[in-house]
Structure formats: structure tokens, C-alpha cells
Design an enzyme around this catalytic site. Structure first.
Site, mmCIF file in Angstrom:
data_model
loop_
_atom_site.group_PDB
_atom_site.id
_atom_site.type_symbol
_atom_site.label_atom_id
_atom_site.label_comp_id
_atom_site.label_asym_id
_atom_site.label_seq_id
_atom_site.Cartn_x
_atom_site.Cartn_y
_atom_site.Cartn_z
ATOM 1 N N GLU A 143 -54.969 -15.037 30.750
ATOM 2 C CA GLU A 143 -54.283 -13.735 30.772
ATOM 3 C C GLU A 143 -55.095 -13.040 29.507
ATOM 4 O O GLU A 143 -54.672 -13.349 28.531
ATOM 5 C CB GLU A 143 -52.814 -14.131 30.494
ATOM 6 C CG GLU A 143 -51.966 -12.929 31.077
ATOM 7 C CD GLU A 143 -51.995 -11.821 29.859
ATOM 8 O OE1 GLU A 143 -52.760 -10.787 30.331
ATOM 9 O OE2 GLU A 143 -51.201 -11.625 29.001
ATOM 10 N N CYS A 173 -50.772 -6.553 25.268
ATOM 11 C CA CYS A 173 -51.703 -6.616 26.256
ATOM 12 C C CYS A 173 -51.582 -5.581 27.400
ATOM 13 O O CYS A 173 -52.504 -4.961 28.142
ATOM 14 C CB CYS A 173 -52.021 -7.789 27.145
ATOM 15 S SG CYS A 173 -50.451 -8.684 28.025
#
Length: 486
Positions: A252, A286
Site C-alpha cells: 500500500e 497517502c
């Protein structure tokens, strides 16, 4: 005794109990003040090797432990996080530079991650399959073994627990390497929670460390699955190392998420959503809104209102009062942010808010007149920077939003949700929010990105977690041994 009393763990790491680290110690530094809050044990390759071997030994018995017992440990862990939420939040605020609401979100989601994981051990874990031969044929899911979890500094508690909890619940052992800059709220908290929850010894190891420890962990022969959250550049290295050692790896990674503001959007609500998406936790998420694509009819008013909001947001020590933004994590991150902003301005962008800092406190920043190649627009800034680019029609919006290597999150603001959904279908993204900004996560939802943002939804939700942390095994049974022509 409080859960995180430093007398229990100061200067040590958690690996079959609290012990000295072969790599020595490191200070736990508060970014807002520069003060040292405690010390942690700092792992090296020897620590990793010992931990992985111990984890492999302990995992065999844990895999054979009844599902009720594994579920009970996870439920107790969730209860402990909820009970000690204020104490844990104190560390998230001090160590990670988080504001209070963000710290509260972390403890809430972390508890939910444990409760969701507690439901995994009792789920059906197999299927009966047809067979051409007279035999009973089935598929079952079995624990992968030892899972390596490498977690970043920005949302340290959530980004550790979301892999640790389901991996443990499904019968694995875990070696966790938190970022040493947030080793307490991303590591020590988990060690203490599971220690108090009654997790058997040797199943969870918490090893703060640097690149040497990370590389050793990915390469260790006892590790079968690697769960990594971090930058795309680091993720490529982790993926390459895992591939050389034939490890399954879940990545991720970074993002440069677009918020598309169509010409029919409510301007005031759009500005509020855009500010939240870009400035929450100093942009160190993110999913942060890294690109504001605004229809030319609204663009001037949007920039003006967004800049006014940015100028009005208080920035300061989150432990010292009500602020909207705290410090960025360290000087290196601050200088990267500022370098991208200055390079964009030098290249023709207009600075309409922010663009300055005091120590580690970077002002929320708004840029207009950016081009697709402006550094603060084209790259993941990981800071409180909102670059605004105008578009003329839906075709241009789709093209601009899709023009990135990343594909993590996408927000589309419009009075016509179906129009927003049609636009989203043209933009590769693991996550889509119609009439919301780009930052959102829940424990029960599959989470992940495409392209340079990672290898898909491998976190959250029962199906994704089972896929991530178990192996598929085919089993057949006959009533008697068949006769073969040999």
C-alpha cells in the site's frame, strides 16, 4: 500502572518479552518541541533473525488454537485500546504531531480493527469442490505462517494494527517493524495491548529499526508474507526483495489523489472538503488531496476561498492548544515540501497562501496557475499543499485526473452523483468518493490502490484480509487407496 508506563519498555524492544536490542537505543523525539519523550530499542539484523525464528516456532501452536480463544484475544485487545484511548492519544499527539481529532480517529479505528479481526477465526474457511474421481475434494484456507508488517510514521497506530490484528486472528505470527520516528504509537502500543490481552508469548515481535532491519525482515526465510505500507520508492525495493525470495507481498504505497470540482458543485462545501483533504495531518496521508481540478467557472472563487481558509487555520503544537495543523514529522520532510513548493513557484505557479514555515510547522499552502508538470502538482508532496488546476469541460477533467502514475483515491464534487460516477469510471483509482474529499478509511472496508499506489485492496474487510494472510490448500480424501497400473 498505566498501559504505556515507560518503566516497562524504555530502551527495549518487544521480542519474546521486553529485551535489549542488538542495535542499541534511539530517542523518541517530539517533533513539535524537539524534546526527548523516552528511548526505544533499535533492532538490527540479529534481532530480526531471532524474532522470526521464535515467531515460526510459536506460530505452530497458535494455528492449532481454537477459534474462540483467538477471537477472545482480539476482542480483549480492542477493549484495551478503547479503555486506554486517552493515554494512547497522548502519544499519538506528542510523537506523531497529530491534532486531537486525528488521534481520536486512530484509537477508534484501531479498536474497530481488532473487533473486525475477532470475527475472522469463526468464518467458514473452506469449500467442497467437485472432482472427476471418486473422492472427497475440498479447498481450505490455512495460516500463511510468519507475517512481516512494515508500517510508516504518518498514521502509525492504524497502519500497524490493520495488518497485525487480522494476521494474528487468522493463526499467523507477526514481526512488526514500525517506523522508528513513531515507534511508540505504532509499535509499543501494540506490544503492550496484546501482552495485556493474553496473546501467547512469541507470536508478536515489535522491532523498530532502519533499512537494515527492514531488508533482513523481508529476506528472512521464516517470513512468508510481507505487508508493507509506505512510499512508492520504498515499496518498489520491498517488492523486488520479496520477489527474489519468492515471498508474497502486499504493497500500500503513495498517492497523488485528485479532487474534481465540477461546475455545478456547491462552492462553499467544495472549499471545505478541499481544505480538509489537503491539510489534515499536515498533508501527511497517502490519500491526501494532492491535486485540485476545478472547473474554470468556479476556479477563481475556489482559489480565493481556499486561500482565505488556509490563512485562517491555526498551526502549532497540538499538545498546547486547539490547532488545525501540527508539525511535520522531521526537517527532511519539511525541506522536501518546501523544495517542491519553491520549484513550482519558480516554474510559474502563483503562491496565494502559505509557502512558509517556522521550525517544523509548515503553513497550509495554496498554489494556482500550476501546470501538469509543476513539481507540487505532479509529485506526491506529503505536506499541506493544495495546487489548483483549471479545466474547461468533463473531457479535460477526466484526462487530467487520470494523468498520473498513482491510483489510490479520487473525490468528485457535483450536484449530480450519477454524473460523478460516470466520470469516475474513466479514472483508474482503488477508492472513489462521490461528493466527498479523498481521505477516508474504515476497518471493515477493503482498502488499496492501483498503479504506483500499490497492489490492490489487501487491507480491511474479511475477504481481503483472508486473501492477504492465508494460503489456499487443496485436500482430497478417499475411502481406500486406489490401484495404479505401476
Amino acid at each position: 500502572m498505566t498501559l504505556l508506563d515507560t518503566s516497562t519498555w524504555d530502551g527495549q524492544l518487544y521480542s519474546s518479552g521486553w529485551r535489549d536490542a542488538s542495535g542499541g537505543t534511539r530517542p523518541v523525539v517530539e517533533p513539535a518541541t524537539g524534546n526527548t519523550l523516552a528511548t526505544i530499542g533499535f533492532a538490527d539484523g540479529d534481532d530480526v533473525a531471532r524474532a522470526a525464528a521464535a515467531a515460526a516456532t510459536a506460530q505452530r501452536d497458535w494455528a492449532n488454537t481454537g477459534f474462540q480463544e483467538r477471537a477472545a484475544v482480539l476482542r480483549r485487545a480492542g477493549d484495551l485500546i478503547a479503555q486506554h484511548a486517552e493515554e494512547i492519544q497522548w502519544w499519538i499527539i506528542r510523537e506523531a504531531g497529530s491534532v486531537q481529532p486525528k488521534a481520536e480517529l486512530e484509537t477508534h479505528v484501531a479498536a474497530q480493527e481488532c473487533y473486525e479481526a475477532a470475527a475472522l477465526p469463526s468464518r467458514p474457511f473452506g469449500r467442497i469442490l467437485p472432482s472427476e474421481q471418486p473422492r472427497f475434494s475440498l479447498e481450505r484456507r490455512v495460516p500463511a505462517g510468519v507475517v512481516a508488517v512494515i508500517a510508516p510514521f504518518n498514521v502509525p497506530l492504524i497502519l500497524s494494527i490493520r495488518s497485525v490484528a487480522p494476521a494474528l486472528a487468522l493463526g499467523n505470527a507477526v514481526v512488526l517493524k514500525p517506523d522508528p520516528r513513531t515507534a511508540v504509537c505504532g509499535g509499543v502500543v501494540l506490544a503492550r495491548v496484546f501482552e495485556e490481552a493474553g496473546l501467547p508469548d512469541g507470536l508478536l515481535h515489535v522491532l523498530p529499526g532502519g533499512a537494515e532491519a527492514g531488508e533482513a525482515l523481508v529476506a528472512d526465510p521464516h517470513v512468508r508474507v510481507v505487508s508493507f505500507t509506505g512510499s512508492t520508492a520504498a515499496g518498489r525495493k520491498v517488492g523486488a526483495t520479496a520477489a527474489r525470495h519468492l515471498k508474497r507481498v502486499h504493497l500500500e504505497l503513495g498517492g497523488n489523489s485528485a479532487l474534481v470540482v465540477l461546475d455545478d458543485a456547491d462552492l462553499d462545501l467544495a472549499v471545505g472538503a478541499g481544505a480538509f483533504g489537503s491539510f489534515l495531518h499536515q498533508g501527511q496521508i497517502c490519500m491526501t488531496t494532492g491535486r485540485h481540478l476545478v472547473h474554470e467557472r468556479l476556479a477563481d472563487a475556489y482559489v480565493e476561498a481556499l486561500a482565505a481558509k488556509a490563512d485562517a487555520l491555526p498551526v502549532g503544537d497540538p499538545a498546547g492548544g486547539q490547532v488545525a495543523l501540527g508539525p511535520v514529522i522531521d526537517a527532511g520532510q519539511r525541506d522536501k515540501i518546501h523544495g517542491l513548493v519553491r520549484a513550482s513557484v519558480d516554474g510559474g505557479a502563483t503562491l496565494v497562501a502559505g509557502g512558509s514555515y517556522d521550525q517544523l510547522f509548515y503553513r497550509p499552502t495554496v498554489l494556482t496557475d500550476v501546470r501538469p508538470d509543476s513539481p507540487a502538482y505532479a509529485e506526491e508532496v506529503f505536506g499541506p499543499v493544495a495546487p489548483v488546476l483549471r479545466f474547461a469541460d468533463i473531457e479535460e477533467a477526466a484526462r487530467l485526473a487520470a494523468d498520473t502514475d498513482y491510483g489510490l483515491s479520487l473525490g468528485i464534487l457535483t450536484r449530480d452523483p450519477l454524473k460523478g460516477l460516470e466520470l469516475a469510471a474513466r479514472i483508474p483509482s482503488g477508492i472513489v468518493h462521490i461528493n466527498d474529499q479523498t481521505v477516508s478509511d474504515e476497518a471493515q472496508i477493503p482498502f488499496g490502490g492501483v498503479g504506483a499506489s500499490g497492489t490492490g485492496s489487501r487491507f480491511g474487510g474479511a475477504e481481503a484480509n483472508i486473501e492477504a494472510f492465508t494460503e489456499t490448500q487443496w485436500v482430497t480424501m478417499r475411502s481406500e487407496i486406489p490401484a495404479y497400473p505401476f
